[in-house]
Design a protein around this motif. Sequence first.
Motif, PDB file in Angstrom:
ATOM      1  N   GLU A 196      34.589  35.770  41.040  1.00 13.78           N
ATOM      2  CA  GLU A 196      35.311  35.907  39.774  1.00 13.78           C
ATOM      3  C   GLU A 196      36.761  35.437  39.890  1.00 13.78           C
ATOM      4  O   GLU A 196      37.367  35.048  38.900  1.00 13.78           O
ATOM      5  CB  GLU A 196      35.278  37.358  39.309  1.00 13.78           C
ATOM      6  CG  GLU A 196      33.889  37.823  38.916  1.00 13.78           C
ATOM      7  CD  GLU A 196      33.922  39.098  38.114  1.00 13.78           C
ATOM      8  OE1 GLU A 196      34.904  39.311  37.372  1.00 13.78           O
ATOM      9  OE2 GLU A 196      32.967  39.886  38.199  1.00 13.78           O
ATOM     10  N   SER A 197      37.336  35.474  41.077  1.00 13.90           N
ATOM     11  CA  SER A 197      38.743  35.094  41.233  1.00 13.90           C
ATOM     12  C   SER A 197      38.953  33.592  41.200  1.00 13.90           C
ATOM     13  O   SER A 197      40.079  33.124  41.096  1.00 13.90           O
ATOM     14  CB  SER A 197      39.287  35.660  42.558  1.00 13.90           C
ATOM     15  OG  SER A 197      38.598  35.074  43.664  1.00 13.90           O
ATOM     16  N   SER A 257      37.860  30.410  33.875  1.00 15.44           N
ATOM     17  CA  SER A 257      38.703  31.590  33.645  1.00 15.44           C
ATOM     18  C   SER A 257      39.713  31.350  32.531  1.00 15.44           C
ATOM     19  O   SER A 257      40.284  30.261  32.398  1.00 15.44           O
ATOM     20  CB  SER A 257      39.434  31.976  34.928  1.00 15.44           C
ATOM     21  OG  SER A 257      38.533  32.457  35.895  1.00 15.44           O
ATOM     22  N   THR A 308      44.687  39.636  25.285  1.00 18.29           N
ATOM     23  CA  THR A 308      43.514  39.559  26.149  1.00 18.29           C
ATOM     24  C   THR A 308      43.392  40.841  26.959  1.00 18.29           C
ATOM     25  O   THR A 308      44.388  41.482  27.289  1.00 18.29           O
ATOM     26  CB  THR A 308      43.593  38.345  27.095  1.00 18.29           C
ATOM     27  OG1 THR A 308      44.731  38.482  27.950  1.00 18.29           O
ATOM     28  CG2 THR A 308      43.698  37.048  26.303  1.00 18.29           C
ATOM     29  N   HIS A 309      42.166  41.176  27.294  1.00 23.40           N
ATOM     30  CA  HIS A 309      41.907  42.372  28.086  1.00 23.40           C
ATOM     31  C   HIS A 309      40.829  42.080  29.117  1.00 23.40           C
ATOM     32  O   HIS A 309      39.974  41.211  28.912  1.00 23.40           O
ATOM     33  CB  HIS A 309      41.473  43.545  27.199  1.00 23.40           C
ATOM     34  CG  HIS A 309      42.554  44.068  26.316  1.00 23.40           C
ATOM     35  ND1 HIS A 309      42.794  43.560  25.051  1.00 23.40           N
ATOM     36  CD2 HIS A 309      43.477  45.050  26.516  1.00 23.40           C
ATOM     37  CE1 HIS A 309      43.818  44.206  24.502  1.00 23.40           C
ATOM     38  NE2 HIS A 309      44.243  45.109  25.373  1.00 23.40           N
ATOM     39  N   GLY A 310      40.841  42.819  30.214  1.00 26.33           N
ATOM     40  CA  GLY A 310      39.835  42.687  31.251  1.00 26.33           C
ATOM     41  C   GLY A 310      40.090  41.489  32.139  1.00 26.33           C
ATOM     42  O   GLY A 310      41.099  40.786  32.021  1.00 26.33           O
ATOM     43  N   GLU A 311      39.136  41.227  33.040  1.00 25.82           N
ATOM     44  CA  GLU A 311      39.243  40.088  33.945  1.00 25.82           C
ATOM     45  C   GLU A 311      37.857  39.596  34.301  1.00 25.82           C
ATOM     46  O   GLU A 311      36.863  40.293  34.139  1.00 25.82           O
ATOM     47  CB  GLU A 311      40.005  40.487  35.214  1.00 25.82           C
ATOM     48  CG  GLU A 311      39.370  41.624  35.996  1.00 25.82           C
ATOM     49  CD  GLU A 311      40.194  42.026  37.203  1.00 25.82           C
ATOM     50  OE1 GLU A 311      39.629  42.692  38.088  1.00 25.82           O
ATOM     51  OE2 GLU A 311      41.392  41.679  37.270  1.00 25.82           O
ATOM     52  N   GLY A 312      37.811  38.351  34.801  1.00 20.40           N
ATOM     53  CA  GLY A 312      36.534  37.760  35.188  1.00 20.40           C
ATOM     54  C   GLY A 312      35.551  37.727  34.043  1.00 20.40           C
ATOM     55  O   GLY A 312      35.866  37.360  32.912  1.00 20.40           O
ATOM     56  N   SER A 352      34.371  40.038  32.352  1.00 14.08           N
ATOM     57  CA  SER A 352      34.612  41.043  31.312  1.00 14.08           C
ATOM     58  C   SER A 352      35.798  40.704  30.414  1.00 14.08           C
ATOM     59  O   SER A 352      36.139  41.490  29.525  1.00 14.08           O
ATOM     60  CB  SER A 352      34.849  42.414  31.964  1.00 14.08           C
ATOM     61  OG  SER A 352      33.730  42.798  32.740  1.00 14.08           O
ATOM     62  N   THR A 353      36.430  39.561  30.607  1.00 16.46           N
ATOM     63  CA  THR A 353      37.608  39.205  29.818  1.00 16.46           C
ATOM     64  C   THR A 353      37.252  39.048  28.340  1.00 16.46           C
ATOM     65  O   THR A 353      36.257  38.420  27.988  1.00 16.46           O
ATOM     66  CB  THR A 353      38.225  37.888  30.326  1.00 16.46           C
ATOM     67  OG1 THR A 353      38.508  38.010  31.718  1.00 16.46           O
ATOM     68  CG2 THR A 353      39.498  37.561  29.574  1.00 16.46           C
ATOM     69  N   THR A 354      38.096  39.617  27.483  1.00 15.36           N
ATOM     70  CA  THR A 354      37.909  39.464  26.046  1.00 15.36           C
ATOM     71  C   THR A 354      39.178  38.926  25.403  1.00 15.36           C
ATOM     72  O   THR A 354      40.284  39.108  25.912  1.00 15.36           O
ATOM     73  CB  THR A 354      37.555  40.802  25.372  1.00 15.36           C
ATOM     74  OG1 THR A 354      38.636  41.723  25.551  1.00 15.36           O
ATOM     75  CG2 THR A 354      36.277  41.375  25.929  1.00 15.36           C
TER      76      THR A 354
END
Length: 447
Positions: free
Chosen positions: A8-9, A14, A74-78, A80-82
């Motif tokens: 995910e990184s 991304s 934006t919220h979350g990461e990878g 799950s990002t929204t």
Amino acid sequence: MDDTLQDESSLEWSLVGCEIISNGEALTVRFLDASFTFHAQWLDDANCDHGPSRTASAAFCQKAAAARISKTSTHGEGFSTTVDLSWLDGLVSSFPAIWLRIMGPLVGKLGESNPPLPAWQSRGWLTDSLRIPSFDYKSIFADSAQICDAIAVSIIDEILMAPNTGIVRITGLPAPDMESERDKTDTLVTQVLKKIFGAVFQHPRRSGEKTFNVASHHEEDSKRAAGLPNYDTSQILLPHVDHAHYQHPIQVQGWYGLEGESENTFVSGLQALNTLLDETPHLFEPLLSAPMSVGRVVHYYDPPLYQAAVDTPVSMYPGTAQVQRIRWHPHLAGSIIAPFDAFQTARAAHRKLQEILRRNTHQLKVVLRPGDLYIWNNFTVLHGRERVLRVPRTGVGQTVPEQVVADRYRALKIGALRRWVDERWLVHLPAAQLFQLGELLSPRSVG
């Protein structure tokens, strides 16, 4: 789909950031590999926060075009990002970032500084480049439902979506029940196709799920050969697609060698069209615009079965430059249905495509032996028969309708992808975007 997720990184897709433009009437979303500008109204129309279906007041054809964005975050990461949007009317919507990345090439405006995005459309194959993927019979019928589904989606990916195949081979089959195979009931090819797709074609006159058998020696088949070229095993059967005379041709075909040997052919229709475009580009358009009649009569049914369709040889996915279906059967085609002034060019296009289909570079010759089972995309891969090599020879065929294929593929894909993206965002995705989403999340490992 491989269960190994990308790191995910280091995801190329991304999310980098968002920018409201045009006084809130548009939104630019930047990813590492591309950026897209979306109409605010499209985002409001496509919003699935409250599920994939719409109430009367929420249907986009009912709503006024008045959507404007006041704020974004934006919220979350990878995975799950929204992307969260606040609208001028005070409501808030939350979009999965990866969903926006998948839909961007379809409905968004690509950033001017972006490199061209990779094409997902299959290019087909030539005989020296094709490597037919194999799948083991036992894995298709594994004890675990999860394994069965994973194998099924891998097979359908190869048949429908893979860049350079459209055909697979099933290996390790058990010995056939000769009585069932000759009676056309509960045949091996039917069992395999039902396990992968859930159902098979129901013929309007053949009872139940019976197969169609093409044999060199049965009295019933010799009668059929009198009027139907595919049953006359003494003749060359030119590359074609099955059900070309149906209003809605079947999409997937399976073929099993029961006894004897024959030299059969497979041709990538997509590659043939690419070759035609390269050599005589002016002859491509007539294949899209000049219809032909394709029909047959089957007298061995009582009463006789009359079928015909009028359609163009090539159909495209709506709004795209991608081939959806090739309708081609030289033995059953009646004539080109084109205006007087367009006839000569349309006929030249037919002649050119037929010449390409018969080239050794395009036409793969395979000796079909007892125990061989192939499954292919009947919309894009043509098949034929050059000669029978050893008699008695019997081949057993079965097919799957387009709607069955589409429903099964969608169920399998959504079942796998909803681990990362909520189901409500997947319901409306076109099949190609479901495939691409799976590739972004977990690229296939093709052995």
